[in-house]
Write a protein that holds these residues in place. Structure first.
Motif, PDB file in Angstrom:
ATOM      1  N   THR A 132      82.855 100.608  60.518  1.00 39.70           N
ATOM      2  CA  THR A 132      81.559 101.102  60.046  1.00 39.70           C
ATOM      3  C   THR A 132      81.593 102.608  59.842  1.00 39.70           C
ATOM      4  O   THR A 132      81.146 103.132  58.811  1.00 39.70           O
ATOM      5  CB  THR A 132      80.452 100.749  61.055  1.00 39.70           C
ATOM      6  OG1 THR A 132      80.351  99.328  61.150  1.00 39.70           O
ATOM      7  CG2 THR A 132      79.113 101.330  60.621  1.00 39.70           C
ATOM      8  N   GLN A 174      72.572 102.653  54.742  1.00 36.07           N
ATOM      9  CA  GLN A 174      72.974 101.342  54.233  1.00 36.07           C
ATOM     10  C   GLN A 174      74.204 100.827  54.985  1.00 36.07           C
ATOM     11  O   GLN A 174      74.343  99.618  55.204  1.00 36.07           O
ATOM     12  CB  GLN A 174      73.279 101.436  52.731  1.00 36.07           C
ATOM     13  CG  GLN A 174      72.065 101.697  51.858  1.00 36.07           C
ATOM     14  CD  GLN A 174      71.044 100.559  51.912  1.00 36.07           C
ATOM     15  OE1 GLN A 174      71.395  99.382  51.843  1.00 36.07           O
ATOM     16  NE2 GLN A 174      69.781 100.913  52.059  1.00 36.07           N
ATOM     17  N   ILE A 175      75.063 101.722  55.353  1.00 35.42           N
ATOM     18  CA  ILE A 175      76.285 101.348  56.070  1.00 35.42           C
ATOM     19  C   ILE A 175      76.035 101.230  57.566  1.00 35.42           C
ATOM     20  O   ILE A 175      76.530 100.315  58.226  1.00 35.42           O
ATOM     21  CB  ILE A 175      77.382 102.407  55.817  1.00 35.42           C
ATOM     22  CG1 ILE A 175      77.689 102.514  54.321  1.00 35.42           C
ATOM     23  CG2 ILE A 175      78.649 102.087  56.605  1.00 35.42           C
ATOM     24  CD1 ILE A 175      78.531 103.722  53.972  1.00 35.42           C
ATOM     25  N   GLU A 204      70.463 108.203  52.921  1.00 35.28           N
ATOM     26  CA  GLU A 204      70.129 106.828  52.559  1.00 35.28           C
ATOM     27  C   GLU A 204      71.394 105.984  52.371  1.00 35.28           C
ATOM     28  O   GLU A 204      71.433 104.807  52.766  1.00 35.28           O
ATOM     29  CB  GLU A 204      69.274 106.809  51.289  1.00 35.28           C
ATOM     30  CG  GLU A 204      67.876 107.378  51.478  1.00 35.28           C
ATOM     31  CD  GLU A 204      67.025 106.533  52.420  1.00 35.28           C
ATOM     32  OE1 GLU A 204      67.369 105.358  52.673  1.00 35.28           O
ATOM     33  OE2 GLU A 204      65.998 107.050  52.909  1.00 35.28           O
ATOM     34  N   ALA A 205      72.424 106.564  51.771  1.00 41.29           N
ATOM     35  CA  ALA A 205      73.682 105.831  51.613  1.00 41.29           C
ATOM     36  C   ALA A 205      74.306 105.523  52.964  1.00 41.29           C
ATOM     37  O   ALA A 205      74.863 104.445  53.186  1.00 41.29           O
ATOM     38  CB  ALA A 205      74.649 106.642  50.750  1.00 41.29           C
ATOM     39  N   THR A 206      74.197 106.477  53.886  1.00 42.50           N
ATOM     40  CA  THR A 206      74.736 106.268  55.232  1.00 42.50           C
ATOM     41  C   THR A 206      73.955 105.187  55.969  1.00 42.50           C
ATOM     42  O   THR A 206      74.542 104.350  56.673  1.00 42.50           O
ATOM     43  CB  THR A 206      74.700 107.580  56.026  1.00 42.50           C
ATOM     44  OG1 THR A 206      75.443 108.578  55.321  1.00 42.50           O
ATOM     45  CG2 THR A 206      75.305 107.396  57.412  1.00 42.50           C
ATOM     46  N   PRO A 254      72.799 101.341  59.904  1.00 44.11           N
ATOM     47  CA  PRO A 254      71.356 101.424  60.136  1.00 44.11           C
ATOM     48  C   PRO A 254      70.975 102.067  61.466  1.00 44.11           C
ATOM     49  O   PRO A 254      69.834 102.503  61.633  1.00 44.11           O
ATOM     50  CB  PRO A 254      70.909  99.951  60.092  1.00 44.11           C
ATOM     51  CG  PRO A 254      71.971  99.254  59.308  1.00 44.11           C
ATOM     52  CD  PRO A 254      73.248  99.958  59.643  1.00 44.11           C
ATOM     53  N   THR A 296      81.125 108.310  52.924  1.00 40.20           N
ATOM     54  CA  THR A 296      79.846 108.651  52.309  1.00 40.20           C
ATOM     55  C   THR A 296      79.536 110.132  52.443  1.00 40.20           C
ATOM     56  O   THR A 296      79.099 110.784  51.483  1.00 40.20           O
ATOM     57  CB  THR A 296      78.716 107.811  52.947  1.00 40.20           C
ATOM     58  OG1 THR A 296      78.987 106.424  52.725  1.00 40.20           O
ATOM     59  CG2 THR A 296      77.369 108.164  52.350  1.00 40.20           C
TER      60      THR A 296
END
Length: 267
Positions: free
Chosen positions: A201, A42-43, A38-40, A45, A208
């Motif tokens: 990116t 966010q960075i 989920e954190a990835t 998509p 992360t």
């Protein structure tokens, strides 16, 4: 497999195979894997697009080797959590007699290894709990020696695995150790992670992964090409994986795909 010794599932740190499983909608993952995913997202998509493209390349490469190159035995290192169609399902559809040895170091894959054991009556599958960084563990295993004929060409699949080895020379040495023992006429199919198309990116993606306990190493095209040195690249050579013999016109943007891919023949 569940009847064997206790397996440490290593749930305290994220694992690439389980992050991959979660992104693709699987259920064999843990809170730390979901948090990393989920954190990835966010960075980046586009991560699901990238992961689907990786799996589609594996299907195309396996089908190509079985159909056009006559390969009927495969060594798949970095198998990941079973997600149908697996490699043996793809190649045995073309060549029912095909034999596949799967290898991974994720204890979750070990627990689910029996899901990889089913195939055609004519063919055969086996699983080795081992790490690419210790290639002789794979090559000396009874599963490898008893399933594959070392005197006949083998298709070596290194799909989305090299980027979990941070040191370039370690990754190259391990790959070459395996390629060196394969007979002439064998093939290497590999995908190599890169940040050539979205460096800022993917720097965030790397951070992360590290924060959640997983290594991630991106390589330039020149660095990726080193994995295929001494081998004859199949057309179109080393390209982003969605551009390697696509079944349809590629829909993904280049910046969505952070892996190079190639298939190459051992002379």
């Amino acid at each position: 497999m569940n009847d064997g010794p206790h397996v440490d599932l290593q749930t305290g740190r994220a694992h690439g195979a389980r992050i991959y499983d979660y992104i693709l909608g699987g259920k064999d993952n843990y809170a730390v894997d979901r948090a990393a995913a989920e954190a990835t997202l966010q960075i980046w998509p586009a991560l699901p697009v990238h992961m689907r493209a990786n799996r589609e390349f594996m299907h195309r490469a396996g089908r190509y080797l079985a159909t056009e190159c006559g390969i009927d035995q495969f060594l798949d290192i970095g198998t990941g959590i079973p997600t149908s169609p697996n490699l043996h399902e793809v190649v045995q559809e073309v060549r029912p007699e095909s034999r596949v040895v799967y290898t991974d170091n994720d204890p979750i894959v070990l627990v689910h290894a029996r899901a990889l054991m089913s195939g055609t009556e004519q063919g055969r599958t086996a699983y080795v709990d081992a790490d690419l960084r210790a290639p002789d563990t794979i090559l000396d295993s009874p599963e490898f020696r008893e399933t594959l004929d070392p005197n006949r060409p083998i298709g070596l699949m290194l799909i989305a695995i090299a980027h979990f080895i941070e040191d370039d020379e370690e990754a190259l040495t391990a790959t070459r150790r395996i390629v060196d023992v394969l007979p002439s006429g064998s093939y290497l199919a590999a995908t190599i992670a890169t940040d050539d198309f979205a460096p800022e990116t993917l720097a965030g993606v790397r951070r992360t992964y590290r924060e959640h306990g997983e290594t991630l190493r991106f390589r330039t095209k020149a660095q990726a090409a080193r994995f295929f040195e001494g081998l004859d690249l199949v057309d179109p050579g080393l390209v982003q994986m969605h551009k390697w013999r696509p079944d349809t016109t590629p829909q993904a943007n280049d910046t969505d795909i952070a892996m190079y891919a190639a298939v190459a023949r051992k002379p």
